[in-house]
Design a protein around this motif. Sequence first.
Motif, PDB file in Angstrom:
ATOM      1  N   UNK A 288      46.421  35.123   7.157  1.00 15.00           N
ATOM      2  CA  UNK A 288      46.311  36.621   6.730  1.00 15.00           C
ATOM      3  C   UNK A 288      46.159  36.595   5.155  1.00 15.00           C
ATOM      4  N   UNK A 289      46.804  35.758   4.376  1.00 13.57           N
ATOM      5  CA  UNK A 289      46.479  36.026   2.775  1.00 13.57           C
ATOM      6  C   UNK A 289      44.739  35.320   2.760  1.00 13.57           C
ATOM      7  N   UNK A 290      44.430  34.456   3.476  1.00 11.93           N
ATOM      8  CA  UNK A 290      43.181  33.710   3.387  1.00 11.93           C
ATOM      9  C   UNK A 290      42.080  34.890   3.948  1.00 11.93           C
ATOM     10  N   UNK A 291      42.654  35.537   4.754  1.00 14.49           N
ATOM     11  CA  UNK A 291      41.539  36.363   5.205  1.00 14.49           C
ATOM     12  C   UNK A 291      41.414  37.584   4.272  1.00 14.49           C
ATOM     13  N   UNK A 292      42.316  37.859   3.549  1.00 12.92           N
ATOM     14  CA  UNK A 292      42.324  39.217   2.748  1.00 12.92           C
ATOM     15  C   UNK A 292      41.349  38.836   1.339  1.00 12.92           C
ATOM     16  N   UNK A 293      41.248  37.775   1.243  1.00 16.62           N
ATOM     17  CA  UNK A 293      40.152  37.300   0.081  1.00 16.62           C
ATOM     18  C   UNK A 293      38.939  36.872   0.440  1.00 16.62           C
ATOM     19  N   UNK A 294      38.606  36.941   1.834  1.00 16.93           N
ATOM     20  CA  UNK A 294      37.456  36.123   2.538  1.00 16.93           C
ATOM     21  C   UNK A 294      36.517  37.014   3.062  1.00 16.93           C
ATOM     22  N   UNK A 295      35.440  37.360   2.406  1.00 17.10           N
ATOM     23  CA  UNK A 295      34.422  38.359   2.962  1.00 17.10           C
ATOM     24  C   UNK A 295      33.928  37.855   4.236  1.00 17.10           C
ATOM     25  N   UNK A 296      33.569  38.799   5.331  1.00 20.31           N
ATOM     26  CA  UNK A 296      32.944  38.443   6.348  1.00 20.31           C
ATOM     27  C   UNK A 296      33.873  37.956   7.474  1.00 20.31           C
ATOM     28  N   UNK A 297      35.384  37.682   7.125  1.00 20.20           N
ATOM     29  CA  UNK A 297      36.090  37.258   8.133  1.00 20.20           C
ATOM     30  C   UNK A 297      36.955  38.265   8.668  1.00 20.20           C
ATOM     31  N   UNK A 298      37.325  38.334  10.157  1.00 20.37           N
ATOM     32  CA  UNK A 298      38.447  39.297  10.457  1.00 20.37           C
ATOM     33  C   UNK A 298      38.956  38.232  11.514  1.00 20.37           C
TER      34      UNK A 298
ATOM     35  N   UNK B 191      50.047  21.770  13.116  1.00 20.78           N
ATOM     36  CA  UNK B 191      48.920  21.015  12.414  1.00 20.78           C
ATOM     37  C   UNK B 191      48.969  21.663  10.902  1.00 20.78           C
ATOM     38  N   UNK B 192      49.428  20.868  10.105  1.00 24.24           N
ATOM     39  CA  UNK B 192      49.839  21.329   8.383  1.00 24.24           C
ATOM     40  C   UNK B 192      48.496  21.299   7.588  1.00 24.24           C
ATOM     41  N   UNK B 193      47.390  20.784   7.836  1.00 21.68           N
ATOM     42  CA  UNK B 193      46.426  20.883   7.090  1.00 21.68           C
ATOM     43  C   UNK B 193      45.335  22.032   7.139  1.00 21.68           C
ATOM     44  N   UNK B 194      46.117  23.065   6.818  1.00 22.04           N
ATOM     45  CA  UNK B 194      45.161  24.366   6.978  1.00 22.04           C
ATOM     46  C   UNK B 194      43.972  24.628   5.964  1.00 22.04           C
ATOM     47  N   UNK B 195      44.009  23.984   4.840  1.00 20.78           N
ATOM     48  CA  UNK B 195      42.934  24.116   3.964  1.00 20.78           C
ATOM     49  C   UNK B 195      41.693  23.445   4.548  1.00 20.78           C
ATOM     50  N   UNK B 196      41.845  22.602   5.561  1.00 16.63           N
ATOM     51  CA  UNK B 196      40.749  21.973   6.292  1.00 16.63           C
ATOM     52  C   UNK B 196      39.982  23.070   6.977  1.00 16.63           C
ATOM     53  N   UNK B 197      41.176  23.902   7.741  1.00 12.41           N
ATOM     54  CA  UNK B 197      40.738  25.049   8.480  1.00 12.41           C
ATOM     55  C   UNK B 197      39.777  26.133   7.674  1.00 12.41           C
ATOM     56  N   UNK B 198      40.603  26.385   6.458  1.00 10.59           N
ATOM     57  CA  UNK B 198      39.811  27.333   5.806  1.00 10.59           C
ATOM     58  C   UNK B 198      38.298  26.994   5.088  1.00 10.59           C
ATOM     59  N   UNK B 199      38.110  25.487   4.926  1.00  7.53           N
ATOM     60  CA  UNK B 199      36.991  25.229   4.515  1.00  7.53           C
ATOM     61  C   UNK B 199      35.833  25.306   5.583  1.00  7.53           C
ATOM     62  N   UNK B 200      36.259  25.119   6.849  1.00  9.63           N
ATOM     63  CA  UNK B 200      35.554  25.225   7.979  1.00  9.63           C
ATOM     64  C   UNK B 200      34.963  26.762   8.050  1.00  9.63           C
ATOM     65  N   UNK B 201      35.938  27.521   7.877  1.00  6.99           N
ATOM     66  CA  UNK B 201      35.560  28.998   8.031  1.00  6.99           C
ATOM     67  C   UNK B 201      34.630  29.548   7.062  1.00  6.99           C
ATOM     68  N   UNK B 202      34.835  28.788   5.863  1.00  8.52           N
ATOM     69  CA  UNK B 202      33.954  29.211   4.656  1.00  8.52           C
ATOM     70  C   UNK B 202      32.341  28.721   4.951  1.00  8.52           C
ATOM     71  N   UNK B 203      32.377  27.509   5.501  1.00  4.19           N
ATOM     72  CA  UNK B 203      31.079  27.018   5.929  1.00  4.19           C
ATOM     73  C   UNK B 203      30.598  27.793   7.088  1.00  4.19           C
TER      74      UNK B 203
ATOM     75  N   UNK C 128      28.890  30.944   5.921  1.00  3.96           N
ATOM     76  CA  UNK C 128      27.448  30.887   5.201  1.00  3.96           C
ATOM     77  C   UNK C 128      26.462  31.356   6.023  1.00  3.96           C
ATOM     78  N   UNK C 129      26.585  31.278   7.484  1.00  4.30           N
ATOM     79  CA  UNK C 129      25.534  31.702   8.524  1.00  4.30           C
ATOM     80  C   UNK C 129      25.918  32.950   9.118  1.00  4.30           C
ATOM     81  N   UNK C 130      27.023  33.415   9.244  1.00  2.15           N
ATOM     82  CA  UNK C 130      27.168  34.812   9.848  1.00  2.15           C
ATOM     83  C   UNK C 130      28.917  35.214   9.933  1.00  2.15           C
ATOM     84  N   UNK C 131      29.032  36.446  10.040  1.00  2.00           N
ATOM     85  CA  UNK C 131      30.435  36.885   9.928  1.00  2.00           C
ATOM     86  C   UNK C 131      31.205  36.246  11.232  1.00  2.00           C
ATOM     87  N   UNK C 132      32.334  36.469  11.035  1.00  2.00           N
ATOM     88  CA  UNK C 132      33.433  35.478  11.865  1.00  2.00           C
ATOM     89  C   UNK C 132      34.532  36.458  12.374  1.00  2.00           C
TER      90      UNK C 132
END
Length: 328
Positions: free
Chosen positions: A155-165, A112-124, A127-131
Amino acid sequence: MSNYTHIYIEKAAKPYALTDVVTSKFPHATIVEIDDYMEVFARGRQNFSVQKHAPKLIVAVKKRPFLYPGSEVTHHFGHLHFYYASSALNCLYNCEYCFLQGMFPSGNAVLFVNQDDYFAEVRRTLDGHPLYLSISYESDLLAFEPIVPLASRWIAFAAETDGLTLELRTKSANFAPLRGLTPSNRTVLAWTLSPDEVVKRHEPGTPSLQARLACARKAAEAGWPVRICFDPVLHIDNWRQHYRDCIRRTFSEIPLARIRDVSIGVFRIPKDYLKRMRKHRSESVIAHYPYENRNGILTYPDETTRKLTEFVYESVAEYMPEEKIFTT
């Protein structure tokens, strides 16, 4: 890396840059344009085992949902909000016991090549809790990295995203894509390790135990959090000796102070998945073992499970504190 002779590409996936990355790796492949990846991936009368000998590649755009709750048969490592994301379906490897052959109708691989959609869902979601997010649950993204850089982008996305492991689980010995990344505590690199006998007989196409250990050691020495996974533990001939040797080698190769934790689990699989596996793997000792049914999950009888788990746990506990050892 498989030499894919055919690449099926959804029309919607054509504009994505990652699609060009994939096709550039296989300049002689036949490109087939499709409307929906399920036309190929989910068509009837497919044989997973046969297709794994000459798999095709499918490039697609993932639709919602992008995140799924973690399975009850996987380790949650104490995290309340444990999810997984499927950036790819199916694996480069062909392990005899893999649950994917019971889960999917096809042995072909989907990217699946639409990674930005995954990242947007992670950010949403954040907003409610760590992940705590497993990104390599239905594939091996590190093994796929020479084809498409999904793992390194996560990995690069996680490095700059608080609350995500992230947890990136792998059997790969491919350290190259990690070498250029800055180690981060927000990504746990988890290696599934098996005795040589299991690798030889039941994990065709995978790197050797020694190759995996060397890769895990490089990651640990570079500063990455490293998880060791003895999962699934298989009830094979002389299993005590094989797993004792595997565990001894593991903790002599990888610096103990660099190991975050260890997971242990015996073979277990949903009943319906095993039914499909048995249909296509008539020769498989693992598939046709007389497992017991525990609420729809097939696994070894209680006494066998206890022996396997206790032995591996006690062997690991010679090297690691008990609070760092997780069992199913």
